[in-house]
Scaffold this motif. Structure first.
Motif, PDB file in Angstrom:
ATOM      1  N   UNK A   1       8.506 -11.993  15.529  1.00  0.00           N
ATOM      2  CA  UNK A   1       9.682 -12.062  14.642  1.00  0.00           C
ATOM      3  C   UNK A   1       9.520 -13.081  13.530  1.00  0.00           C
ATOM      4  N   UNK A   2       8.284 -13.405  13.175  1.00  0.00           N
ATOM      5  CA  UNK A   2       8.017 -14.319  12.063  1.00  0.00           C
ATOM      6  C   UNK A   2       7.706 -13.460  10.830  1.00  0.00           C
ATOM      7  N   UNK A   3       8.737 -12.853  10.263  1.00  0.00           N
ATOM      8  CA  UNK A   3       8.544 -11.800   9.274  1.00  0.00           C
ATOM      9  C   UNK A   3       8.015 -12.316   7.943  1.00  0.00           C
ATOM     10  N   UNK A   4       8.445 -13.483   7.519  1.00  0.00           N
ATOM     11  CA  UNK A   4       7.948 -14.040   6.260  1.00  0.00           C
ATOM     12  C   UNK A   4       6.460 -14.339   6.359  1.00  0.00           C
ATOM     13  N   UNK A   5       6.056 -14.944   7.485  1.00  0.00           N
ATOM     14  CA  UNK A   5       4.632 -15.233   7.694  1.00  0.00           C
ATOM     15  C   UNK A   5       3.840 -13.933   7.826  1.00  0.00           C
ATOM     16  N   UNK A   6       4.437 -12.927   8.470  1.00  0.00           N
ATOM     17  CA  UNK A   6       3.757 -11.635   8.610  1.00  0.00           C
ATOM     18  C   UNK A   6       3.519 -11.008   7.245  1.00  0.00           C
ATOM     19  N   UNK A   7       4.530 -11.053   6.388  1.00  0.00           N
ATOM     20  CA  UNK A   7       4.381 -10.490   5.041  1.00  0.00           C
ATOM     21  C   UNK A   7       3.252 -11.185   4.286  1.00  0.00           C
ATOM     22  N   UNK A   8       3.185 -12.505   4.404  1.00  0.00           N
ATOM     23  CA  UNK A   8       2.111 -13.256   3.746  1.00  0.00           C
ATOM     24  C   UNK A   8       0.746 -12.769   4.219  1.00  0.00           C
ATOM     25  N   UNK A   9       0.598 -12.562   5.522  1.00  0.00           N
ATOM     26  CA  UNK A   9      -0.682 -12.122   6.067  1.00  0.00           C
ATOM     27  C   UNK A   9      -1.036 -10.711   5.600  1.00  0.00           C
ATOM     28  N   UNK A  10      -0.043  -9.823   5.565  1.00  0.00           N
ATOM     29  CA  UNK A  10      -0.320  -8.457   5.119  1.00  0.00           C
ATOM     30  C   UNK A  10      -0.723  -8.438   3.642  1.00  0.00           C
ATOM     31  N   UNK A  11      -0.088  -9.272   2.836  1.00  0.00           N
ATOM     32  CA  UNK A  11      -0.470  -9.333   1.419  1.00  0.00           C
ATOM     33  C   UNK A  11      -1.871  -9.923   1.260  1.00  0.00           C
ATOM     34  N   UNK A  12      -2.228 -10.874   2.111  1.00  0.00           N
ATOM     35  CA  UNK A  12      -3.583 -11.429   2.081  1.00  0.00           C
ATOM     36  C   UNK A  12      -4.608 -10.352   2.458  1.00  0.00           C
ATOM     37  N   UNK A  13      -4.248  -9.481   3.406  1.00  0.00           N
ATOM     38  CA  UNK A  13      -5.145  -8.382   3.781  1.00  0.00           C
ATOM     39  C   UNK A  13      -5.398  -7.474   2.586  1.00  0.00           C
ATOM     40  N   UNK A  14      -4.345  -7.184   1.808  1.00  0.00           N
ATOM     41  CA  UNK A  14      -4.502  -6.313   0.640  1.00  0.00           C
ATOM     42  C   UNK A  14      -5.259  -7.013  -0.488  1.00  0.00           C
TER      43      UNK A  14
ATOM     44  N   UNK B   1      -3.922  -1.089   7.029  1.00  0.00           N
ATOM     45  CA  UNK B   1      -3.142  -2.024   7.837  1.00  0.00           C
ATOM     46  C   UNK B   1      -2.276  -2.931   6.995  1.00  0.00           C
ATOM     47  N   UNK B   2      -2.811  -3.370   5.862  1.00  0.00           N
ATOM     48  CA  UNK B   2      -2.028  -4.219   4.964  1.00  0.00           C
ATOM     49  C   UNK B   2      -0.836  -3.474   4.391  1.00  0.00           C
ATOM     50  N   UNK B   3      -1.051  -2.247   3.922  1.00  0.00           N
ATOM     51  CA  UNK B   3       0.033  -1.447   3.353  1.00  0.00           C
ATOM     52  C   UNK B   3       1.103  -1.136   4.406  1.00  0.00           C
ATOM     53  N   UNK B   4       0.663  -0.636   5.567  1.00  0.00           N
ATOM     54  CA  UNK B   4       1.639  -0.251   6.594  1.00  0.00           C
ATOM     55  C   UNK B   4       2.376  -1.475   7.130  1.00  0.00           C
ATOM     56  N   UNK B   5       1.672  -2.596   7.285  1.00  0.00           N
ATOM     57  CA  UNK B   5       2.316  -3.815   7.760  1.00  0.00           C
ATOM     58  C   UNK B   5       3.376  -4.311   6.789  1.00  0.00           C
ATOM     59  N   UNK B   6       3.044  -4.286   5.498  1.00  0.00           N
ATOM     60  CA  UNK B   6       4.011  -4.717   4.484  1.00  0.00           C
ATOM     61  C   UNK B   6       5.255  -3.815   4.517  1.00  0.00           C
TER      62      UNK B   6
END
Length: 508
Positions: free
Chosen positions: A188-201, A209-214
């Motif tokens: 449930x750390x959604x802000x941190x998750x978004x940061x990681x998905x954007x880093x993947x992209x 994975x980056x697109x679907x995660x975002x």
């Protein structure tokens, strides 16, 4: 020898389960990665699971066992009761342990034993081996393996910490950012998750994975339109990706676009890969292959009898699995038993009439028998179920072209380029079809698009010149052919003809 008594594993755990791991609950005791969903706490457990060893118990046991080993002054090598294992696996573990005894300070030796344990779901043993390897060499791929093992054991917080260390050491590996984002999302750390998905992209713009995660983060926040935009961008990267289509349907609902959501019927289908992950190759090579994987491997090597040998018993045990029937029918067809292949698909369609997998095989059977109307009928049915199945649109267009239905073929192919704008071979076919249909302005635009892409340059220049001549713009056509770096034979002939028309005495 350690004189302390370490806690015993609870008696509710069977001897077979106890052999799986001394440290963490086995895969039977914990949820696999990605099992949490919106609106459901990952901390909720069933009454049955509350009787099983908890991750905290596992960690305490791990630490106590480590203390026991330390008192003797010699590091113990994590192992299992080899007598409880299959002989082949027991022998492999025995050899890996022997290798480690000969090289106890080698990080690679610890890693190899960890890989062997992880590939057979001894997750606690694998994690201990990876930690020992990291003590000797703190490499990003070792932290990566530790993070995956901890996540598979249900220890998401520890997994996130390990994966965070991995990306500190290697910031450019997209799969690590995606996994870290997934762990943070489940926490449930959604802000941190978004940061990681954007880093993947950032590391790999094509990593699904980056697109679907975002998009998952955006859906969690109720940002339906933003999620639709994200997923439509993902479909341009990988048209027809199953996971993206599933999420897009949810995004349409979230955005209130109910008609589009209902039109996008997405049947069950394997999710497929999120993207390339070279650090997973070693573990994949060690894992025992499933019947489906064996069937696919044999199908690709045209070992059709091998496909049948694997899938016949599997279908008997799994009579409602459409993929099993699809593989079995493909095997029969490869052996020249087309009637049995069709009977197999018909039996499966009685159970699941909307299975895209089964309908694709049926279309292939009709196409192989040159039954074009029947194949087109099946492909039309597939597209009624899933209008974003780009492979079905391509096949439909190809069959329509073979049947001389150029206008229909053109419409089918144009559905594809809306999502995949850089398919130069398909664009060339579209442009040539537009020429045949005398749609000169459309052909001009498509050929110019090809030239901007820098693809099919010789054929594109020739086609563009033909379209311009038909539009009465011969001077422009001549200039294009004169400036072209290369021309195909048709372009050379057209250039000579246009040059001849401007010779003295030829201009009226």
């Amino acid at each position: 020898m350690c004189s302390r008594r370490c806690p015993s594993i609870p008696t509710c755990v069977s001897p077979k389960a106890r052999a799986r791991s001394r440290f963490f609950p086995s895969k039977d005791f914990v949820s696999r990665p990605g099992t949490s969903s919106r609106g459901r706490s990952t901390r909720l457990r069933s009454a049955a699971s509350m009787q099983r060893p908890s991750p905290m118990f596992a960690v305490c046991l791990w630490l106590l066992l480590g203390a026991c080993a330390g008192e003797g002054g010699e590091k113990s090598i994590p192992s299992v009761d080899l007598a409880a294992l299959e002989p082949a696996l027991a022998r492999r573990i025995e050899l890996a342990v022997a290798e480690l005894r000969g090289d106890p300070d080698g990080a690679e030796s610890w890693k190899r034993l960890g890989l062997l344990y992880e590939s057979n779901d001894y997750l606690g043993l694998a994690a201990e081996c990876y930690r020992e390897a990291i003590e000797r060499r703190s490499a990003p791929e070792l932290w990566y393996r530790l993070g995956i093992a901890l996540s598979s054991a249900g220890l998401r917080e520890q997994a996130a910490e390990a994966m965070a260390r991995c990306v500190e050491l290697e910031d450019g590996y997209a799969p690590a950012h995606w996994r870290l984002g997934s762990y943070r999302f489940d926490l449930n750390e959604f802000e941190a998750a978004e940061h990681s998905f954007r880093k993947a992209l950032e590391a790999d713009p094509k990593h699904l994975g980056g697109w679907s995660g975002l998009a998952r983060v955006q859906l969690q926040r109720g940002e339906g339109e933003e999620a639709v935009e994200t997923l439509e961008s993902a479909l341009k990267v990988k048209p027809g990706a199953p996971l993206v289509r599933k999420l897009l349907r949810s995004a349409y609902f979230e955005a209130g676009r109910l008609a589009e959501a209902r039109a996008l019927h997405v049947p069950w289908e394997r999710i497929g890969s999120m993207g390339g992950d070279p650090w997973q190759r070693e573990i994949r090579s060690l894992r025992r292959k499933t019947p489906m994987e064996l069937a696919l491997e044999r199908l690709l090597t045209r070992d059709y009898q091998g496909v049948v040998d694997v899938m016949e018993p599997f279908v008997r045990e799994n009579p409602r699995d459409p993929n099993a029937y699809a593989y079995l029918a493909s095997g029969y067809n490869g052996l020249g038993r087309g009637g049995l292949a069709r009977q197999t698909i018909a039996t499966a369609l009685e159970k699941d009439a909307d299975s895209i997998v089964l309908l694709r095989v049926l279309a292939a059977l009709h196409r192989g028998a040159n039954e074009l109307p029947q194949a087109l009928e099946v492909l039309t049915r597939i597209l009624e179920i899933d209008g974003l199945d780009l492979d079905a649109w391509r096949q439909k267009g190809d069959l329509e072209a073979r049947a001389g239905r150029d206008a229909d073929a053109l419409e089918s192919w144009q559905r594809i380029v809306r999502f995949d704008e850089r398919d130069d071979e398909l664009l060339l076919r579209i442009a040539r079809t537009q020429l045949r249909l005398e749609r000169w302005t459309d052909a001009q635009g498509t050929f110019e698009r090809l030239i901007r892409l820098g693809a099919q340059r010789a054929s594109a220049c020739t086609g563009l010149a033909e379209a311009l001549v038909a539009l009465g713009r011969a001077d422009e056509a001549r200039r294009i052919l004169e400036r072209a770096p290369e021309l195909d034979p048709g372009g050379e002939a057209l250039r000579r003809r246009l040059a001849g028309e401007t010779e003295p005495g030829r201009d009226g």
